[in-house]
Design a protein around this motif. Structure first.
Motif, PDB file in Angstrom:
ATOM      1  N   ILE B 249       0.837  -1.203   0.000  1.00 31.85           N
ATOM      2  CA  ILE B 249       0.000   0.000   0.000  1.00 31.85           C
ATOM      3  C   ILE B 249       0.872   1.254   0.000  1.00 31.85           C
ATOM      4  O   ILE B 249       0.622   2.205  -0.743  1.00 31.85           O
ATOM      5  N   PHE B 250       1.908   1.207   0.806  1.00 30.13           N
ATOM      6  CA  PHE B 250       2.823   2.347   0.905  1.00 30.13           C
ATOM      7  C   PHE B 250       3.465   2.652  -0.457  1.00 30.13           C
ATOM      8  O   PHE B 250       3.456   3.789  -0.925  1.00 30.13           O
ATOM      9  N   ALA B 253       0.925   3.922  -2.901  1.00 32.34           N
ATOM     10  CA  ALA B 253       0.531   5.305  -2.625  1.00 32.34           C
ATOM     11  C   ALA B 253       1.596   6.267  -3.138  1.00 32.34           C
ATOM     12  O   ALA B 253       1.294   7.299  -3.729  1.00 32.34           O
ATOM     13  N   ARG B 254       2.846   5.908  -2.892  1.00 31.48           N
ATOM     14  CA  ARG B 254       3.932   6.784  -3.352  1.00 31.48           C
ATOM     15  C   ARG B 254       4.006   6.843  -4.868  1.00 31.48           C
ATOM     16  O   ARG B 254       4.276   7.890  -5.433  1.00 31.48           O
ATOM     17  N   LYS B 256       1.536   6.392  -6.901  1.00 35.94           N
ATOM     18  CA  LYS B 256       0.208   6.721  -7.440  1.00 35.94           C
ATOM     19  C   LYS B 256      -0.338   5.578  -8.278  1.00 35.94           C
ATOM     20  O   LYS B 256      -0.910   5.784  -9.342  1.00 35.94           O
ATOM     21  N   LEU B 261      -3.374   0.263  -5.027  1.00 33.65           N
ATOM     22  CA  LEU B 261      -3.729   0.863  -3.741  1.00 33.65           C
ATOM     23  C   LEU B 261      -5.128   0.430  -3.325  1.00 33.65           C
ATOM     24  O   LEU B 261      -5.361   0.006  -2.194  1.00 33.65           O
TER      25      LEU B 261
END
Lengths: 293, 296
Positions: B249-250, B253-254, B256, B261
């Motif tokens: 997830i991290f 998220a970074r 995009k 995600l």
């Protein structure tokens, strides 16, 4: 009649004269937990405010030649990979976290109190709907909410404040709601209604002052969690941005090298966060105890 | 929870597309090819429909289906969470019970204060300190949770001890505190007094009467902590460079990478819902006063 007219000598006259708030302050001033926590927190606040005037080096000045030197007499905590003095950075590193976390907590308290008053006062369908939504929000870990919000809105201190503030608001709202539910059945609320006071007046002028203690306790507890969350987000790269000497940020930029044995670049920052978080929690514990005794 | 996860997520697709300051026509074209210019509800419906059929979408970054990544990561995270849980549940309960049985004596103070202190610390702080102690100074444990390919169960366990410890510490405080207060309440109750006065041996009183009642709230707490645990995983997996759902997830998220995600977060939502369900079920099994669907 005459028996009750006679002045009754109370066993402890000095406590009898105190107002409820005086009582709380008195018990706080005698609580070791609270005072220890307060000392730690005040120490870091002083460092944040005045630290830059007494640290030996500029916390942002790099000195590549002396990079990664272990702790010694001229650099008490050693230097990081850019040769910056770790001691100076740790001392002033509290500045950002001590602005962001309290602001987030204040936002959470204001939003949560308003929401809690409304749902506690009106109950019924308003309460049912809002409470379900709040519960759903509380089930998502703050880190995840923050991650999504920051991806969507970009990283800035304001985003961090808003995200943490809004994700803590439901928790405060729940506390306020249950306090209001107990208060609204009391006579003074009925009296206000009979006087045809508006709902807003009743909520904020009549009920609010009476639910301040639980709000205060919850706020101090939340402050501890806010520091937890801000530090974590900074560590993840989603909070406070370089070149701030923030503790979480320093750990995140240095921990990649601890396998090489450069322990001083992260240990002191970690201990600083630990002390601040524990300090705030001791204060919260003390406040909780003072209101519930 | 799953519903909520789904509700939060489609909003992000739109924002993802609006995020980069690209030419508006290019954005529109991309939106159309990804199908995100359709009404939100239609998108949401088709996304859920596909998800239920095992199609979690295609990663923007890897240009490959998301599902294998998510499933791998979930498996890894489960291993880590399992190690932490297997350690913390018995130790936390025993700690809390010991504290309650020694109410206000030194052992109680140590467990309560120690538990409180480690619980409030962010995982990456305890993680760093533990890495320094066991990984850097003592060199007992590896500092990254990346075992050699094809490693056996025990090797994997060996690599997972250090990452699971910070999670253990945070959960320990919660569980021990709940177990302690549950115990104290139960020890103070009328039924305990009755059992003692009936002449039952102390051991029997504790095991048969006190523990059963004391541990009910603890189970609820353990279940609610799964939500927290997932947040903790994001941090821990990043710190230890572990390929789990948190670091997935991290990274998504970074980068995009929105389908990734969304899939990651929906998966977490499902895990959370299942954990809550299991807790409700356990609660009803252990508590004879609540029988789900019992006839009057």
């Amino acid at each position: 009649m005459s028996a009750t007219d006679a002045p009754v000598r109370l066993p402890t006259p000095d406590t009898a004269q105190r107002s409820p708030w005086g009582e709380v302050l008195h018990s706080l001033s005698r609580s070791g937990t609270f005072l220890t926590g307060l000392a730690i927190v005040v120490f870091w606040i002083v460092c944040a405010l005045f630290g830059q005037h007494f640290v030996p080096y500029d916390p942002l000045a790099s000195d590549i030649i002396n990079a990664l030197t272990p702790p010694a007499a001229d650099h008490w905590f050693g230097t990081d990979q850019l040769g910056r003095d770790v001691f100076s950075r740790v001392i002033v590193g509290s500045r950002d976290i001590l602005t962001v976390a309290p602001l987030a907590t204040i936002l959470a308290t204001i939003a949560g109190t308003a929401l809690g008053l409304v749902i506690g006062y009106f109950r019924g369908i308003v309460d049912d709907i809002i409470s379900r939504v709040l519960e759903a929000f509380m089930a998502i870990p703050v880190v995840i909410i923050a991650l999504l919000a920051i991806v969507a809105l970009g990283t800035s201190k304001i985003t961090v404040i808003v995200v943490i503030g809004l994700s803590f608001a439901p928790i405060i709202a729940r506390t306020v709601r249950s306090a209001v539910l107990a208060e609204r059945e009391l006579d003074y609320v009925s009296a206000a209604k009979l006087r045809h006071e508006g709902a807003l007046h009743t909520m904020f002028v009549e009920i609010l002052p009476n639910v301040i203690p639980p709000i205060l306790v919850e706020t101090t507890v939340r402050l501890g969690y806010a520091i937890f969350a801000v530090a974590t987000l900074s560590f993840m790269g989603f909070g406070i941005q370089p070149p701030s000497p923030d503790w979480g940020l320093s750990i995140s930029s240095n921990y990649g090298m601890i396998g090489g044995g450069f322990w001083w670049t992260v240990l002191f920052d970690a201990l600083a966060i630990a002390s601040l978080v524990i300090g705030v929690n001791l204060v919260a514990d003390g406040v909780h105890g003072a209101f519930n005794d | 929870m799953v519903f909520l996860g789904g509700q939060v997520l489609p909003g992000n697709v739109g924002r993802a597309i609006l995020g980069p300051f690209a030419d508006q026509r290019a954005v529109d074209a991309l939106n159309h090819s990804l199908g995100v210019d359709r009404p939100l509800l239609v998108q949401y419906g088709s996304w859920i429909w596909n998800f239920l059929h095992g199609d979690m979408g295609t990663s923007y970054v890897f240009r490959a289906p998301v599902a294998p990544f998510v499933i791998d990561a979930l498996g890894n995270s489960m291993k880590l969470a399992l190690v932490a849980f297997v350690l913390v549940v018995p130790i936390g309960i025993v700690g809390g019970v010991m504290a309650a049985l020694n109410f206000n004596r030194p052992l109680d103070r140590i467990i309560s204060l120690g538990g409180l202190s480690v619980t409030v610390l962010p995982e990456f702080v305890t993680g760093i300190i533990l890495i320094l102690i066991f990984g850097v100074w003592l060199r007992w444990l590896p500092i990254a949770a990346a075992w050699p390919k094809g490693a056996g169960v025990f090797t994997q366990l060996y690599y997972l001890i250090l990452p699971s410890l910070p999670l253990f510490l945070v959960l320990f405080g919660y569980i021990a505190r709940m177990a302690r207060s549950g115990m104290i309440e139960a020890l103070d109750s009328d039924y305990t007094r009755t059992a003692v006065l009936k002449g039952l041996p102390w051991r029997t009183v504790i095991w048969r009467h006190v523990l059963r009642n004391a541990l009910l709230p603890t189970i609820t707490v353990i279940a609610t902590q799964t939500g927290y645990l997932i947040g903790g995983l994001v941090v821990i997996e990043t710190l230890f460079r572990y390929q789990g759902i948190g670091s997935l997830i991290f990274t998504a998220a970074r980068g995009k990478d929105f389908p990734m995600l969304e899939a990651g977060i929906l998966t977490i939502g499902i895990v959370y819902a299942v954990a809550t369900l299991i807790a409700d079920f356990l609660y009803s099994v252990l508590n004879p006063r609540i029988r789900l669907g019992a006839e009057q």
